[in-house]
Scaffold this active site. Structure first.
Site, PDB file in Angstrom:
ATOM      1  N   THR A 187       8.509  -2.519 -20.756  1.00 58.01           N
ATOM      2  CA  THR A 187       9.409  -3.376 -19.966  1.00 58.01           C
ATOM      3  C   THR A 187      10.323  -3.176 -20.172  1.00 58.01           C
ATOM      4  O   THR A 187      11.120  -3.483 -20.992  1.00 58.01           O
ATOM      5  CB  THR A 187       8.177  -4.905 -19.822  1.00 58.01           C
ATOM      6  N   LYS A 202       6.672  -6.013 -12.749  1.00 61.71           N
ATOM      7  CA  LYS A 202       6.115  -6.592 -13.890  1.00 61.71           C
ATOM      8  C   LYS A 202       6.981  -7.712 -13.802  1.00 61.71           C
ATOM      9  O   LYS A 202       6.920  -9.352 -14.459  1.00 61.71           O
ATOM     10  CB  LYS A 202       6.578  -5.409 -14.610  1.00 61.71           C
ATOM     11  N   LYS A 255      13.148 -11.658 -23.617  1.00 63.54           N
ATOM     12  CA  LYS A 255      13.470 -10.558 -23.243  1.00 63.54           C
ATOM     13  C   LYS A 255      13.238 -10.125 -22.016  1.00 63.54           C
ATOM     14  O   LYS A 255      14.160  -9.797 -21.013  1.00 63.54           O
ATOM     15  CB  LYS A 255      13.390  -8.842 -24.316  1.00 63.54           C
TER      16      LYS A 255
END
Length: 297
Positions: free
Chosen positions: A99, A174, A242
């Site tokens: 990601t 995502k 994150k």
């Protein structure tokens, strides 16, 4: 499946380890991990070989998969001195399951195109359990022809894959996934906390409301461990922060308003201050319980 195809996997973390294991059941597999002891453990359990560098993976495999920590990790294993991009063959494809930011995906994708091989950004959803059970959902960005080649291979560890658009589209999708999850976990945490304070039977509450509109994956899979304060599994708070930082930065660039996401990101910061960096994301309940205790005292 194409039994003679050689595949490589870079990054044997909690996700990559089982994903590579599924691949090894169907294809000749070479693996690389920054900590070689992890790779040695993998080859002791599954059929495959170890590469000493990402570049070696690219010399031995037709299709290379990657799942590392963040943008900088991805740069290191692709563009570093012994990065995979230094030895990628023409007509090969690099699939990144990390990601990252959409900007990073586009940057890496352009370099791959210049060098004459394919690139797909393919972040995953489903967590460690999904990886272990081969039930991940994968959101992809890239050329349709490249996606068509890799989709049957990813089926080794995915229940659902979809091409969302050009390079970067997988990462953007995502982000939507993480935005939605964040709100759901906070809502579930508040609901459980309220039930506890109201003196309700939490198990009975969940049994009833999970049959209706409040039902969610988080409710079905996390409420029991949340009630027992078991946060040592699943997706870590550090990693969620994150991901949310990526979402919030992208939102600034696109003009999207994410008030709930920004708020819950700060709640996760509170969890980190409680020592919960490696707790899983459902630990938002622990924050509420801590606040309640402070008010009580």
């Amino acid at each position: 499946m194409l039994e003679k195809l050689s595949v490589g996997f870079i990054g044997l973390g909690v996700m990559g380890y089982p994903m590579a294991a599924h691949l090894s059941q169907h294809y000749k597999t070479v693996v690389y991990n920054r900590t070689i002891e992890r790779a040695q453990r993998w080859v002791s359990e599954y059929t495959g070989t170890i590469a000493i560098t990402p570049a070696q993976v690219a010399t031995e495999a037709d299709i290379i998969f990657c799942c590392v920590g963040n943008d900088n990790d991805l740069k290191e294993v692709t563009l570093g001195d012994v990065g995979a991009f230094s030895t990628m063959r023409s007509n090969s494809i690099f699939i990144d399951h990390t990601t990252t930011s959409a900007e990073m995906a586009r940057e890496i994708g352009k370099l791959a195109e210049k060098k004459g091989f394919g690139f797909i950004d393919a972040p995953v959803s489903g967590g460690q359990i999904g990886a272990e059970n081969g039930q991940l959902t994968i959101m992809c960005g890239g050329q349709p022809s490249n996606y068509a080649r890799i989709a049957p291979i990813m089926a080794c560890y995915a229940k659902n894959t979809r091409l969302m658009g050009p390079i970067g589209s997988g990462q953007l999708t995502k982000m939507v996934n993480q935005i939605c999850i964040t709100g759901v976990i906070q809502g579930l945490s508040e609901g459980l906390h309220f039930a506890q304070k109201a003196g309700l039977d939490e198990e009975a509450v969940i049994d009833v409301i999970s049959k209706g509109a409040a039902q969610s994956w988080q409710m079905e899979n996390r409420y029991k461990t949340m009630l027992t304060g078991d946060y040592n599994h699943g997706f870590a708070v550090d990693w969620m922060r994150k991901d949310l930082s990526i979402c919030l930065k992208e939102a600034e660039q696109t003009g999207a308003a994410l008030p709930v996401t920004a708020l819950v990101d700060q709640f996760y910061k509170d969890v980190q201050s409680m020592g919960g960096n490696r707790w899983d994301t459902s630990s938002l309940l622990a924050r509420l319980q801590a606040i309640s205790q402070i008010h009580k005292e």
